[in-house]
Write a protein that holds these residues in place. Structure first.
Motif, PDB file in Angstrom:
ATOM      1  N   GLU A 119       0.680  -0.704  -0.071  1.00 14.80           N
ATOM      2  CA  GLU A 119       0.231   0.042   0.158  1.00 14.80           C
ATOM      3  C   GLU A 119       0.864   1.339   0.098  1.00 14.80           C
ATOM      4  OE1 GLU A 119      -3.130  -0.516   2.942  1.00 14.80           O
ATOM      5  OE2 GLU A 119      -4.180  -1.317   2.162  1.00 14.80           O
ATOM      6  N   ALA A 120       1.574   1.304   0.467  1.00 22.11           N
ATOM      7  CA  ALA A 120       3.407   2.190   0.117  1.00 22.11           C
ATOM      8  C   ALA A 120       3.208   2.589  -0.935  1.00 22.11           C
ATOM      9  CB  ALA A 120       3.689   2.008   1.407  1.00 22.11           C
ATOM     10  N   CYS A 121       3.423   1.463  -1.873  1.00 24.99           N
ATOM     11  CA  CYS A 121       3.849   1.887  -3.522  1.00 24.99           C
ATOM     12  C   CYS A 121       2.839   2.560  -3.750  1.00 24.99           C
ATOM     13  CB  CYS A 121       4.227  -0.056  -3.702  1.00 24.99           C
ATOM     14  SG  CYS A 121       4.698   0.584  -5.564  1.00 24.99           S
ATOM     15  N   PRO A 122       3.011   3.698  -4.757  1.00 26.57           N
ATOM     16  CA  PRO A 122       2.178   4.895  -5.557  1.00 26.57           C
ATOM     17  C   PRO A 122       2.049   3.540  -6.379  1.00 26.57           C
ATOM     18  CG  PRO A 122       4.777   5.821  -5.163  1.00 26.57           C
ATOM     19  CD  PRO A 122       4.551   4.635  -4.230  1.00 26.57           C
ATOM     20  N   TYR A 123       2.639   2.607  -7.328  1.00 25.80           N
ATOM     21  CA  TYR A 123       3.224   2.046  -8.795  1.00 25.80           C
ATOM     22  C   TYR A 123       2.155   0.111  -8.489  1.00 25.80           C
ATOM     23  CZ  TYR A 123       6.037   5.838  -9.624  1.00 25.80           C
ATOM     24  OH  TYR A 123       6.640   6.866  -9.940  1.00 25.80           O
ATOM     25  N   ASP A 124       1.477   0.551  -7.065  1.00 31.52           N
ATOM     26  CA  ASP A 124       1.123  -0.694  -7.307  1.00 31.52           C
ATOM     27  C   ASP A 124       2.439  -2.283  -7.187  1.00 31.52           C
ATOM     28  OD1 ASP A 124      -1.061  -2.518  -6.011  1.00 31.52           O
ATOM     29  OD2 ASP A 124      -2.152  -2.702  -7.768  1.00 31.52           O
ATOM     30  N   ILE A 125       3.420  -2.695  -7.071  1.00 29.53           N
ATOM     31  CA  ILE A 125       4.071  -3.401  -7.515  1.00 29.53           C
ATOM     32  C   ILE A 125       4.397  -4.173  -6.338  1.00 29.53           C
ATOM     33  CG2 ILE A 125       6.719  -3.365  -8.414  1.00 29.53           C
ATOM     34  CD1 ILE A 125       4.845  -2.034 -10.100  1.00 29.53           C
ATOM     35  N   PRO A 126       4.635  -4.169  -5.229  1.00 29.47           N
ATOM     36  CA  PRO A 126       5.409  -6.008  -4.094  1.00 29.47           C
ATOM     37  C   PRO A 126       4.142  -6.595  -5.103  1.00 29.47           C
ATOM     38  CG  PRO A 126       6.180  -3.423  -3.339  1.00 29.47           C
ATOM     39  CD  PRO A 126       5.219  -3.002  -4.614  1.00 29.47           C
ATOM     40  N   ARG A 127       4.601  -7.704  -4.541  1.00 35.65           N
ATOM     41  CA  ARG A 127       3.843  -8.704  -3.780  1.00 35.65           C
ATOM     42  C   ARG A 127       4.849  -9.688  -2.914  1.00 35.65           C
ATOM     43  NH1 ARG A 127       1.295  -5.214  -7.129  1.00 35.65           N
ATOM     44  NH2 ARG A 127      -0.308  -6.264  -8.756  1.00 35.65           N
ATOM     45  N   VAL A 128       3.273 -10.595  -2.493  1.00 32.23           N
ATOM     46  CA  VAL A 128       4.097 -11.464  -1.775  1.00 32.23           C
ATOM     47  C   VAL A 128       3.393 -13.409  -2.174  1.00 32.23           C
ATOM     48  CG1 VAL A 128       1.475 -11.775   0.109  1.00 32.23           C
ATOM     49  CG2 VAL A 128       4.029 -11.613   0.978  1.00 32.23           C
ATOM     50  N   ASP A 129       4.327 -14.226  -1.305  1.00 37.53           N
ATOM     51  CA  ASP A 129       3.855 -15.212  -1.897  1.00 37.53           C
ATOM     52  C   ASP A 129       3.253 -15.572  -0.351  1.00 37.53           C
ATOM     53  OD1 ASP A 129       4.375 -18.355  -2.309  1.00 37.53           O
ATOM     54  OD2 ASP A 129       6.484 -18.295  -2.631  1.00 37.53           O
ATOM     55  N   ALA A 130       2.433 -16.279  -0.755  1.00 37.48           N
ATOM     56  CA  ALA A 130       1.545 -16.650   0.240  1.00 37.48           C
ATOM     57  C   ALA A 130       1.952 -17.628   1.546  1.00 37.48           C
ATOM     58  CB  ALA A 130      -0.253 -16.561   0.118  1.00 37.48           C
ATOM     59  N   ALA A 131       2.512 -18.681   0.592  1.00 35.02           N
ATOM     60  CA  ALA A 131       2.943 -19.914   1.060  1.00 35.02           C
ATOM     61  C   ALA A 131       4.754 -19.993   2.119  1.00 35.02           C
ATOM     62  CB  ALA A 131       3.242 -20.646  -0.401  1.00 35.02           C
ATOM     63  N   PRO A 203       3.881   8.107 -25.029  1.00 40.05           N
ATOM     64  CA  PRO A 203       3.496   9.166 -26.034  1.00 40.05           C
ATOM     65  C   PRO A 203       1.509   9.747 -25.868  1.00 40.05           C
ATOM     66  CG  PRO A 203       4.031   7.177 -27.357  1.00 40.05           C
ATOM     67  CD  PRO A 203       4.907   7.365 -25.839  1.00 40.05           C
ATOM     68  N   GLN A 204       0.985   9.057 -25.216  1.00 40.27           N
ATOM     69  CA  GLN A 204      -0.551   9.325 -24.915  1.00 40.27           C
ATOM     70  C   GLN A 204      -0.705   9.737 -23.726  1.00 40.27           C
ATOM     71  OE1 GLN A 204      -2.058   9.788 -27.538  1.00 40.27           O
ATOM     72  NE2 GLN A 204      -1.072   8.556 -29.044  1.00 40.27           N
ATOM     73  N   PRO A 205      -1.339  10.754 -23.055  1.00 40.94           N
ATOM     74  CA  PRO A 205      -1.287  10.864 -21.347  1.00 40.94           C
ATOM     75  C   PRO A 205      -1.053   9.719 -20.720  1.00 40.94           C
ATOM     76  CG  PRO A 205      -3.380  11.853 -22.810  1.00 40.94           C
ATOM     77  CD  PRO A 205      -2.304  10.528 -24.136  1.00 40.94           C
ATOM     78  N   PRO A 206       0.241   9.448 -19.816  1.00 38.29           N
ATOM     79  CA  PRO A 206      -0.024   8.576 -19.103  1.00 38.29           C
ATOM     80  C   PRO A 206      -1.330   7.969 -18.551  1.00 38.29           C
ATOM     81  CG  PRO A 206       1.507  10.077 -17.975  1.00 38.29           C
ATOM     82  CD  PRO A 206       0.080  10.671 -19.618  1.00 38.29           C
ATOM     83  N   SER A 207      -2.131   8.096 -17.790  1.00 40.10           N
ATOM     84  CA  SER A 207      -3.586   7.356 -17.526  1.00 40.10           C
ATOM     85  C   SER A 207      -4.413   6.197 -18.923  1.00 40.10           C
ATOM     86  CB  SER A 207      -4.728   8.639 -16.925  1.00 40.10           C
ATOM     87  OG  SER A 207      -4.960   9.575 -18.379  1.00 40.10           O
ATOM     88  N   ALA A 208      -3.750   6.429 -19.633  1.00 39.02           N
ATOM     89  CA  ALA A 208      -4.530   6.016 -20.994  1.00 39.02           C
ATOM     90  C   ALA A 208      -4.058   4.541 -21.201  1.00 39.02           C
ATOM     91  CB  ALA A 208      -3.724   6.992 -21.996  1.00 39.02           C
ATOM     92  N   TYR A 209      -2.875   4.103 -20.507  1.00 40.64           N
ATOM     93  CA  TYR A 209      -1.767   2.475 -20.572  1.00 40.64           C
ATOM     94  C   TYR A 209      -2.180   2.089 -19.474  1.00 40.64           C
ATOM     95  CZ  TYR A 209       1.718   4.859 -23.274  1.00 40.64           C
ATOM     96  OH  TYR A 209       1.419   6.080 -25.306  1.00 40.64           O
ATOM     97  N   TYR A 210      -2.209   2.438 -17.670  1.00 46.60           N
ATOM     98  CA  TYR A 210      -2.593   1.996 -16.909  1.00 46.60           C
ATOM     99  C   TYR A 210      -2.952   3.283 -15.441  1.00 46.60           C
ATOM    100  CZ  TYR A 210      -1.606  -1.263 -12.985  1.00 46.60           C
ATOM    101  OH  TYR A 210      -1.506  -1.775 -12.240  1.00 46.60           O
ATOM    102  N   LYS A 211      -3.497   2.894 -14.394  1.00 45.25           N
ATOM    103  CA  LYS A 211      -4.115   3.838 -13.438  1.00 45.25           C
ATOM    104  C   LYS A 211      -3.138   4.354 -13.292  1.00 45.25           C
ATOM    105  CE  LYS A 211      -5.990  -0.221 -10.672  1.00 45.25           C
ATOM    106  NZ  LYS A 211      -7.280  -0.358 -10.119  1.00 45.25           N
ATOM    107  N   TYR A 212      -1.626   3.031 -13.192  1.00 44.64           N
ATOM    108  CA  TYR A 212      -0.484   2.938 -11.553  1.00 44.64           C
ATOM    109  C   TYR A 212       0.585   3.755 -12.616  1.00 44.64           C
ATOM    110  CZ  TYR A 212      -3.376   1.044  -8.131  1.00 44.64           C
ATOM    111  OH  TYR A 212      -4.616   0.819  -6.891  1.00 44.64           O
ATOM    112  N   VAL A 213       0.304   4.218 -13.783  1.00 43.89           N
ATOM    113  CA  VAL A 213       1.402   4.374 -14.635  1.00 43.89           C
ATOM    114  C   VAL A 213       2.682   5.745 -13.844  1.00 43.89           C
ATOM    115  CG1 VAL A 213       2.569   5.408 -16.836  1.00 43.89           C
ATOM    116  CG2 VAL A 213       0.978   3.357 -16.664  1.00 43.89           C
ATOM    117  N   GLN A 214       1.708   6.440 -13.841  1.00 40.99           N
ATOM    118  CA  GLN A 214       2.236   8.128 -13.128  1.00 40.99           C
ATOM    119  C   GLN A 214       1.573   8.443 -11.885  1.00 40.99           C
ATOM    120  OE1 GLN A 214       0.829  11.693 -15.226  1.00 40.99           O
ATOM    121  NE2 GLN A 214       2.936  12.412 -14.589  1.00 40.99           N
ATOM    122  N   PHE A 215       2.959   8.679 -10.742  1.00 37.09           N
ATOM    123  CA  PHE A 215       3.019   9.354  -9.671  1.00 37.09           C
ATOM    124  C   PHE A 215       1.385  10.516  -9.284  1.00 37.09           C
ATOM    125  CE2 PHE A 215       3.358  11.094  -4.964  1.00 37.09           C
ATOM    126  CZ  PHE A 215       3.397  10.328  -4.600  1.00 37.09           C
TER     127      PHE A 215
END
Length: 240
Positions: A119-131, A203-215
């Motif tokens: 949740e601290a990551c503005p780009y929603d990157i870290p993932r966890v191995d549940a096991a 080339p296009q507005p960052p939000s067009a690519y993905y919601k977490y492209v730009q801080f």
């Protein structure tokens, strides 16, 4: 600012997913069972097994159809929020390499609150191995870079989308490419170039690519109470 930086020129990305496959091969990550989600994107998201995924977006901009590709990965923030939260729980579970600037999750990450770190990551990157409870993300192929090699995704890219090198050199290349694109793509921009080590040219507005492209557009996701508390405590500890 020294260290290394990725420059990702989205105007050259064809969605081949070579970078995605190269990352999985170098990290020796297992395959994932997936299903058809109505998109050519596969798998549908990052995971502890997939540290880089090429996102596919079909959209219409100014009345014209566009198929946009976005190779999503850790941005290696210059001042990494994930490390700030991690340090509040287990010191140096997340480290920042002094030579390259790479933000690296260590074995100590099993002792972290994975939800708070993500949740601290503005780009929603870290993932966890549940096991195993260990957290994962791109580490800039720091082992390869320290050996004088390119990150696997950059080495594999056939179109010049992925570039990597000394930070100042990459920023100069990025600015030069932006200047060339501007006449045909007046809304083109370099995303968060002053605060991350993975700089995207959109080339296009960052939000067009993905919601977490730009801080600035997505902003940091709302922090948990624990993550927020860690954020407040960090400057206080520095004085005491």
């Amino acid at each position: 600012m020294n260290g290394k930086t990725f420059f990702v020129d989205l105007s050259r990305c064809t969605g081949c997913r070579g970078c995605q496959v190269a990352c999985k091969q170098w990290k020796n990550k297992p395959v994932e069972q997936t299903e058809n989600t109505g998109s050519h994107q596969n798998p549908p998201d990052l995971s502890w097994q997939t540290l880089k995924v090429v996102r596919f977006t079909e959209t219409t901009i100014a009345g014209k159809f566009h198929w946009l590709f976005f190779p999503d990965q850790c941005r290696h923030c210059l001042d990494a929020p994930c490390k700030m939260v991690g340090d509040s729980e287990v010191k140096d579970a997340i480290v920042q390499d002094p030579q390259t600037g790479a933000v690296v999750f260590t074995d100590k990450c099993t002792g972290l609150n994975a939800e708070a770190v993500r949740e601290a990551c503005p780009y929603d990157i870290p993932r966890v191995d549940a096991a195993t409870k260990r957290m994962y993300k791109c580490d800039m192929c720091n082992d390869r870079v320290q050996a004088g090699l390119l990150p696997s995704c950059v080495k594999t890219c056939p179109t010049g989308t992925m570039n990597f090198g000394d930070r100042e050199e990459m920023l100069e290349l990025a600015k030069a490419r932006l200047a060339k694109l501007k006449p045909a793509h007046p809304k083109a921009e370099l995303v968060d170039a002053e605060s991350v080590r993975c700089v995207f040219l959109c080339p296009q507005p960052p939000s067009a690519y993905y919601k977490y492209v730009q801080f600035g557009e997505a902003g940091p996701r709302p922090l948990t109470r624990k993550a927020l508390f860690a954020k407040v405590l960090r400057p206080l500890r520095a004085f005491g």
